[in-house]
Enzyme design. Structure first.
Site, short mmCIF file in Angstrom:
data_model
loop_
_atom_site.label_atom_id
_atom_site.label_comp_id
_atom_site.label_asym_id
_atom_site.label_seq_id
_atom_site.Cartn_x
_atom_site.Cartn_y
_atom_site.Cartn_z
N GLY A 57 8.61 -7.80 -5.35
CA GLY A 57 7.72 -8.37 -6.36
C GLY A 57 6.30 -7.98 -5.99
O GLY A 57 5.87 -8.15 -4.84
N GLN A 198 18.00 -9.16 -9.29
CA GLN A 198 16.93 -10.14 -9.08
C GLN A 198 17.03 -11.28 -10.10
O GLN A 198 16.60 -12.40 -9.83
CB GLN A 198 15.55 -9.47 -9.19
CG GLN A 198 15.24 -8.48 -8.08
CD GLN A 198 15.59 -7.06 -8.46
OE1 GLN A 198 16.52 -6.82 -9.23
NE2 GLN A 198 14.88 -6.09 -7.91
N ASP A 239 4.34 -4.54 -12.32
CA ASP A 239 4.06 -3.92 -11.02
C ASP A 239 2.77 -3.11 -11.06
O ASP A 239 2.10 -2.95 -10.04
CB ASP A 239 5.25 -3.05 -10.60
CG ASP A 239 6.41 -3.96 -10.23
OD1 ASP A 239 7.10 -4.43 -11.16
OD2 ASP A 239 6.58 -4.26 -9.03
N LYS A 250 10.00 -3.79 -14.07
CA LYS A 250 11.39 -3.57 -13.70
C LYS A 250 12.17 -2.77 -14.74
O LYS A 250 12.04 -3.02 -15.94
CB LYS A 250 12.06 -4.94 -13.46
CG LYS A 250 13.50 -4.90 -13.03
CD LYS A 250 13.78 -3.97 -11.86
CE LYS A 250 12.99 -4.27 -10.62
NZ LYS A 250 13.11 -3.21 -9.58
O1 MRU Z 1 11.97 -4.10 -7.28
P1 MRU Z 1 11.27 -5.42 -7.29
O2 MRU Z 1 12.20 -6.58 -7.17
O3 MRU Z 1 10.13 -5.47 -6.31
O4 MRU Z 1 10.64 -5.50 -8.73
C1 MRU Z 1 9.87 -6.60 -9.07
C2 MRU Z 1 9.49 -6.63 -10.48
O5 MRU Z 1 9.71 -5.71 -11.24
C3 MRU Z 1 8.75 -7.85 -10.92
O6 MRU Z 1 9.12 -8.19 -12.19
C4 MRU Z 1 7.26 -7.54 -10.86
O7 MRU Z 1 6.91 -7.15 -9.55
C5 MRU Z 1 6.45 -8.67 -11.28
S1 MRU Z 1 6.18 -9.72 -9.91
C6 MRU Z 1 5.38 -11.10 -10.27
#
Ligand code: MRU
Length: 350
Positions: A57, A198, A239, A250
């Site tokens: 995240g 997730q 991100d 994501k």
């Molecule tokens: O691969 P990840 O689990 O790190 O991806 C996270 C995401 O895509 C979240 O939706 C994004 O970081 C928003 S966090 C508040």
């Protein structure tokens, strides 16, 4: 109808904390089965934990990296600048897509170079400030985003943009928490989010702890859900948001955004300004992380794969700005974000 908890009682889980001179990370790979914290005492372990998805995240990665910088300073106490730089480079390379990672490393580095005091103390103080500010920003964004919701309604979220993905409370799930507490949200639909799941492992766990009604669906069931249920909003975190308002988040979010708009729903992206990167002009310029194909085989129940089959495993996609109805930041809401509106947000003195 379940009793609704107050906002202050929601989202209490902590993904990252600094304790007894070490960075403690809740090992998200082991959730929801067990809540186990790893104690990391050096920056290399923090970098590895970020790469390995112990912590994930965008904001949580940034906070972990900020504490990692403090650890790097302690390791390089001899003042060897080249050694320190190579430790910082390793942290920065842990994952490529989320802008919070490099943003946090730069901010902590600038603070320790600026302050006249001990570099470790200055780095740790800045890391703590980043952590505390992130929680405060999430609370602000939660309220701002909830104001956009006309209840009672259902909403869809994807991946995990909750307390686990941030310093606490969450970005998209912060809005969900405030919307639920205000009686506007009746139910959340969460996609499982392959291959790391997730959605099913983390978002459902967080919402169940808060007693917020959540229904889990496989990612491919979402089209039918939008057609039948007409959820009012798709609410996601990000991100990296680029200068023109494109959103890297994501994998699978773009399809959900198109679906939402096709069926009369709206798309809300909730991201602090630490996730906005005006030095990246647009979505095509974002480095998209591709992870090992083994992750897809593992979840398909065939860890060894099938000989001769190539796998592509991009873990983020780009939702074009044109598909975003509202970008919620701690500095305010931008309706239909574009280059001019984002530049204006950054030109404000805050
Ligand atoms: O691969 P990840 O689990 O790190 O991806 C996270 C995401 O895509 C979240 O939706 C994004 O970081 C928003 S966090 C508040």
């Amino acid at each position: 109808m379940p009793r609704r908890k107050k906002v202050s009682d929601l989202g209490g889980v902590q993904a990252v904390r600094w304790q007894d001179d070490a960075c403690m990370l809740l090992d998200q790979r082991r959730l929801p089965e067990e809540e186990h914290y790893l104690r990391l005492e050096d920056s290399t372990s923090v970098a590895q934990a970020i790469s390995d998805m112990v912590v994930r995240g965008a904001p949580a990665i940034g906070i972990a990296a900020a504490y990692g910088v403090a650890l790097a300073v302690r390791e390089s106490a001899t003042g060897d600048q080249a050694d320190l730089q190579s430790r910082l480079d390793r942290l920065a390379a842990a994952r490529p897509t989320a802008s919070n990672l490099v943003w946090a490393i730069r901010r902590v580095s600038a603070a320790m170079d600026r302050d006249g005091r001990d570099r470790f103390d200055a780095a740790l103080a800045e890391a703590r400030a980043i952590h505390n500010e992130d929680i405060a920003m999430n609370l602000t964004m939660g309220e701002l985003g909830a104001e956009l919701i006309a209840g009672p309604c259902s909403v869809v979220t994807h991946c995990n943009a909750g307390a686990l993905a941030t310093g606490g409370f969450g970005t998209a799930l912060g809005v969900v928490r405030c919307g639920w507490a205000r009686g506007k949200i009746q139910r959340v639909f969460a996609g499982e989010t392959r291959p790391w799941q997730q959605g099913s492992r983390l978002t459902c766990w967080e919402l169940a702890r808060d007693e917020i009604p959540v229904t889990l669906l496989v990612d491919s069931a979402m089209a039918q859900l939008f057609r039948r249920e007409h959820p009012q909003w798709l609410i996601v975190g990000a991100d990296r948001v680029t200068a023109n308002g494109d959103v890297a988040t994501k994998i699978g979010t773009y399809s959900l955004a198109v679906l939402a708009r096709q069926h009369g729903g709206r798309v809300m992206v909730v991201a602090p300004t630490s996730t906005l990167d005006v030095s990246t002009p647009d979505g095509d310029s974002v480095p998209i992380e591709h992870r090992s194909g083994d992750e897809i085989w593992a979840i398909s129940g065939q860890p060894a794969g099938i000989n001769g089959v190539a796998v592509d495993n991009p873990v983020f996609d780009i939702t074009p700005a044109a598909c975003v109805d509202a970008l919620v930041t701690e500095r305010g809401v931008i309706q239909h974000p574009d280059f001019e509106k984002i530049s204006k947000l950054f030109s404000r003195d805050v």
